[in-house]
Each structure stands twice: as C-alpha cells, then as structure tokens.
Enzyme design. Structure first.
Site, PDB file in Angstrom:
ATOM      1  N   LYS A 194       1.584   6.311   4.475  1.00  0.00           N
ATOM      2  CA  LYS A 194       1.816   4.955   3.986  1.00  0.00           C
ATOM      3  C   LYS A 194       0.866   4.662   2.831  1.00  0.00           C
ATOM      4  CE  LYS A 194       2.814   0.495   3.891  1.00  0.00           C
ATOM      5  NZ  LYS A 194       4.038   0.011   3.226  1.00  0.00           N
ATOM      6  N   LYS A 211       7.825   4.941 -11.254  1.00  0.00           N
ATOM      7  CA  LYS A 211       8.282   4.734  -9.879  1.00  0.00           C
ATOM      8  C   LYS A 211       9.793   4.615  -9.877  1.00  0.00           C
ATOM      9  CE  LYS A 211       8.392   3.526  -5.499  1.00  0.00           C
ATOM     10  NZ  LYS A 211       9.865   3.527  -5.344  1.00  0.00           N
ATOM     11  N   ARG A 235       5.595   7.452   9.015  1.00  0.00           N
ATOM     12  CA  ARG A 235       6.456   6.989   7.925  1.00  0.00           C
ATOM     13  C   ARG A 235       7.634   7.934   7.720  1.00  0.00           C
ATOM     14  NH1 ARG A 235       6.235   7.159   2.050  1.00  0.00           N
ATOM     15  NH2 ARG A 235       6.890   5.166   1.202  1.00  0.00           N
ATOM     16  N   GLU A 271      12.728  11.419  -4.431  1.00  0.00           N
ATOM     17  CA  GLU A 271      13.389  10.110  -4.540  1.00  0.00           C
ATOM     18  C   GLU A 271      14.846  10.358  -4.916  1.00  0.00           C
ATOM     19  OE1 GLU A 271      12.477   5.770  -4.501  1.00  0.00           O
ATOM     20  OE2 GLU A 271      11.363   7.559  -3.939  1.00  0.00           O
TER      21      GLU A 271
END
Length: 201
Positions: free
Chosen positions: A71, A95, A52, A156
């Site tokens: 994953k 998230k 990944r 992120e």
C-alpha cells in the site's frame, strides 16, 4: 515474507477493514488478501501494508504466488510520505489511470494474470487476451521468464472500456514494477531493460 500468510490471517481476524477472498483455479484454491475503508492507523498493523491483492496458493503449506506493491500513499497524505528524501528517487513515470494487474504463478511453469482481488475479473481476462496478441508476444515471454524466476510483475491495464477517470484510445499493459516473491524486494527496472524485456508496450 516468511511470516506474511500468518500475519495476514491474524490481521483479517482482528480488523474488519481487512479480509480475504478464496478463488478456485484448475482445482486449486488461491487466497487473495485485500482491504476496504482502512484508516492510517489500520495500516500501521503488522502485515497491513502487504494486504493489497497478495495471493497464496493453499496447500499443506501456503505458497506466496503473487506479490503486488505494498500500500502506498500520496505525498504528504500521512507521516509515511512526509519529509521524503528525494535524492533517493531512482525512477519516475506518469501515473496511468487503470486497473492493477499482477502475474500469478500457477503450477511449475505457467502463469495467469489477476486484478487486485480477482483471478477472473473482466480486467484480468482482458489483460490475458491482450497478452495473446502478436504485439504482446515479447512481453508475454518476459512475464513467463520473470515469473519462473520467482518474481511478480505488476502492471497497469488501461483500455477504452476500462475508464476510471482518464480515457485511453487503445488497450495497453504498462509494467510498473517487479518484486521478488521470497523477500519482497524490487528488481531495478534498468536491470530488466538490460535483458531486453519489453517493459513498455
């Protein structure tokens, strides 16, 4: 992690859902493993969950230099995420809706950032530029220290010009987790916080 490179090479050779991309950086070749349109049964194959964006520096012996999260699946999506023991959960956060960015160890004392499959994507370049700003000095220093300690920091990246679904007013990097390269275990974020690393900027 000792057999991961061979496992991933065999996986790519035997299943077209998995593949690798080679990138050049500073005269060195880096191999990034990833997947496309893989099914649940594909992810049961050896090494598949660790395909990944996992990255190796090629040489006489391939060296793992970036270790994104394995994953993962939505709750109840398949048998891997059914009947979970929620008492084992130690940390929960919202998230973020952006791009996965991970540290990559380059040389003996330096690092760069990569997106899932690329060392030079726009997201990777923008995230590196963000680390160069005064507001991110602390995070940049923490990433350098953790990378030199043999870890990958996964983050992120969200920005107004990197909208997936949700919109964000400012560019930001949010640390998701930290993994040891040698065995793949996760560093408890509270341990990192105790060292005053600024994991949320």
């Amino acid at each position: 992690m000792k057999t991961l490179f061979n496992d991933l090479m065999n996986l790519c050779a035997s299943n077209e859902a998995f593949y690798f991309v080679d990138h050049q950086y500073d005269g060195v070749t880096y191999r990034v493993f990833t997947y496309r349109l893989a099914s649940y049964s594909d992810f049961l194959l050896p090494g598949a969950l660790e395909c990944r964006g996992h990255t190796f520096r090629l040489g006489e012996t391939p060296e793992l230099v970036s270790l994104p999260m394995e994953k993962f699946f939505n709750i109840g999506e398949n048998p891997m995420t059914m009947n979970l023991d929620w008492e084992q959960v130690t940390y929960v956060e919202d998230k973020r809706d952006g791009s996965l960015i991970s540290t990559v160890k380059v040389g003996a004392s330096d690092f760069i950032l990569k997106s899932k499959t690329s060392l030079s994507s726009q997201q990777a370049r923008d995230a590196m530029a963000l680390l160069g700003t005064d507001a991110y000095t602390g995070l940049r220093d923490a990433l350098s220290e953790l990378t030199m300690q043999g870890c990958t920091v996964n983050m992120e990246y969200t920005a107004p010009d990197n909208q997936i679904v949700l919109g964000y007013k400012e560019a930001a990097l949010r640390v998701l987790n930290v993994r040891y390269l040698d065995n793949g275990t996760y560093v408890p974020l509270q341990n990192v916080a105790d060292n005053q690393a600024p994991f949320v900027v």
